[in-house]
Design an enzyme around this catalytic site. Structure first.
Site, PDB file in Angstrom:
ATOM      1  N   LEU A   1       0.871  -1.176   0.000  1.00  0.00           N
ATOM      2  CA  LEU A   1       0.000   0.000   0.000  1.00  0.00           C
ATOM      3  C   LEU A   1       0.903   1.219   0.000  1.00  0.00           C
ATOM      4  O   LEU A   1       1.722   1.377   0.909  1.00  0.00           O
ATOM      5  CB  LEU A   1      -0.910  -0.015   1.230  1.00  0.00           C
ATOM      6  CG  LEU A   1      -1.843  -1.240   1.209  1.00  0.00           C
ATOM      7  CD1 LEU A   1      -2.162  -1.711   2.593  1.00  0.00           C
ATOM      8  CD2 LEU A   1      -3.090  -0.968   0.391  1.00  0.00           C
ATOM      9  N   GLU A   2       0.797   2.055  -1.024  1.00  0.00           N
ATOM     10  CA  GLU A   2       1.592   3.286  -1.054  1.00  0.00           C
ATOM     11  C   GLU A   2       0.806   4.364  -0.316  1.00  0.00           C
ATOM     12  O   GLU A   2      -0.272   4.764  -0.747  1.00  0.00           O
ATOM     13  CB  GLU A   2       1.860   3.697  -2.500  1.00  0.00           C
ATOM     14  CG  GLU A   2       2.785   2.723  -3.213  1.00  0.00           C
ATOM     15  CD  GLU A   2       3.056   3.121  -4.654  1.00  0.00           C
ATOM     16  OE1 GLU A   2       4.187   3.551  -4.937  1.00  0.00           O
ATOM     17  OE2 GLU A   2       2.137   2.999  -5.489  1.00  0.00           O
ATOM     18  N   VAL A   3       1.369   4.807   0.813  1.00  0.00           N
ATOM     19  CA  VAL A   3       0.725   5.815   1.648  1.00  0.00           C
ATOM     20  C   VAL A   3       1.313   7.163   1.260  1.00  0.00           C
ATOM     21  O   VAL A   3       2.512   7.396   1.461  1.00  0.00           O
ATOM     22  CB  VAL A   3       0.959   5.496   3.141  1.00  0.00           C
ATOM     23  CG1 VAL A   3       0.393   6.595   4.022  1.00  0.00           C
ATOM     24  CG2 VAL A   3       0.342   4.137   3.490  1.00  0.00           C
TER      25      VAL A   3
END
Ligand SMILES: NC(=O)c1ccc[n+]([C@@H]2O[C@H](COP(=O)([O-])OP(=O)(O)OC[C@H]3O[C@@H](n4cnc5c(N)ncnc54)[C@H](O)[C@@H]3O)[C@@H](O)[C@H]2O)c1
Ligand SMILES: *[C@@H]1O[C@H](CO)[C@@H](O)[C@H](O)[C@H]1NC(C)=O
Length: 307
Positions: A147-149
């Site tokens: 998950l790219e935050v």
């Protein structure tokens, strides 16, 4: 995992939204999930698609924690997380957050799954812009751990920290992207490789199928174990990456130069004529893809490398 993070509102339940719903329901057994989506026959659609994502789990238990609601306010009113994956359209995203902000509890986390419309753009009409953060999945999120935050410059650190805590609690791999940028990181890498792949096929160096074999038989398995930096650090021997660049750097630079030149000379841009042959070869080789097989094998690989 903190108990306050157990009520998830899924706004927009297409490809990504349903996969996220499945992820919360299966990996967070105490979660309740509400789904809001404007598509007609929403219930039928969910009933036909969702069970396919709920494998090796107690389906009845998962479904008992799912609610389908007809109204945005109703969906978010007691949410601890609001996760948006409606259409990839800036006006839509910008207009929905003030409504969500109006009806959701004050402590709720606000996440957008966007592939490219950054939080600073989406939050323009919000009262409290510090609440929004992009949480960009790699499709399909119920299988892919990344998950790219991506916070905007005003997203609060607390929001980022709570976001990381939730995903780590579910055994996922959230990575903070430090600056808003086009495509974030995963797509930038993937599309750089795709461009080179298209360029090599367009030049007649290799066929579509053979190029896929090259990746599957080399970088594919390697990269599940070590990313490019660790790989070439190992490849350089005792001197690591620095030594690798000393030994092979000339070849690396020649390849970079050739790539730039070939892409320019070959007109490798989306929509140009080179595409026709690449599309034809791909269609002939693969026809319609069985994503169930893809997902089953991907899961097995991830399981193997997690040991
Ligand atoms: N598909 C991918 O590979 C992928 C990967 C990462 C991120 N994303 C992002 O996820 C988001 C959704 O992509 P997708 O591929 O799931 O699209 P999709 O078209 O499959 O799903 C979008 C859903 O939004 C619903 N919708 C439309 N208007 C709405 C409204 N006003 N309120 C609530 N729901 C509404 C649609 O009915 C549909 O079910 C996009 O922002 C996209 O950039 C997609
Ligand atoms: C989930 O929903 C059930 C049934 O409505 C409720 O009893 C339970 O408290 C909810 N759990 C959370 C974490 O909100």
């Amino acid at each position: 995992m903190s108990t306050s993070n157990n009520r998830v509102a899924i706004i927009g339940a297409g490809t990504i939204g349903l996969s996220f719903a499945a992820l919360h329901l299966t990996k967070n057994p105490r979660s309740n999930v509400s789904i809001f989506d404007t598509r007609p026959n929403l219930e039928q659609y969910i009933e036909s698609k969702l069970p396919g994502y709920l494998v090796d789990v107690d389906q009845a238990d998962c479904l008992s924690r799912l609610r389908i609601v007809q109204d945005l306010a109703e969906a978010v009113k007691d949410a601890s997380i609001v996760q948006e994956q409606g259409p990839e359209n800036a006006d839509f995203k910008r207009s929905i957050w003030p409504k969500i902000e109006q009806h959701a509890p004050e402590a709720a986390l606000f996440w957008s799954s966007t592939s490219g419309i950054v939080a600073s753009e989406q939050s323009k009409d919000m009262q409290d812009k510090s609440r929004l953060v992009v949480v960009h999945p790699y499709n399909p999120p119920h299988i892919m751990p990344l998950l790219e935050v991506v916070p905007s410059s005003v997203t609060s650190q607390e929001v980022v920290d709570r976001t990381l805590e939730y995903w780590r609690g579910l055994g996922r791999v959230p990575v903070v992207i430090r600056k808003e940028c086009t495509g974030f990181v995963a797509n930038r890498l993937a599309f750089a490789l795709l461009r080179e792949a298209c360029s090599l096929v367009a030049q007649g160096v290799v066929s579509v199928e053979d190029l896929d074999s090259v990746v599957q038989a080399s970088m594919g398995p390697r990269w599940t174990v070590a990313g490019p930096f660790k790989s070439y650090h190992a490849g350089g021997g005792e001197g690591g990456l620095e030594s690798f660049m000393q030994k092979i750097g000339g070849t690396v630079q020649e390849c970079w130069d050739a790539s730039d030149n070939d892409v320019k000379q070959g007109g490798i841009e989306v929509g140009r004529t080179w595409q026709d042959d690449v599309f034809r070869q791909t269609e002939k080789a693969y026809g319609v893809i069985d994503t169930a097989e893809r997902d089953r094998k991907t899961k097995a690989v991830l399981q193997a490398v997690s040991k």
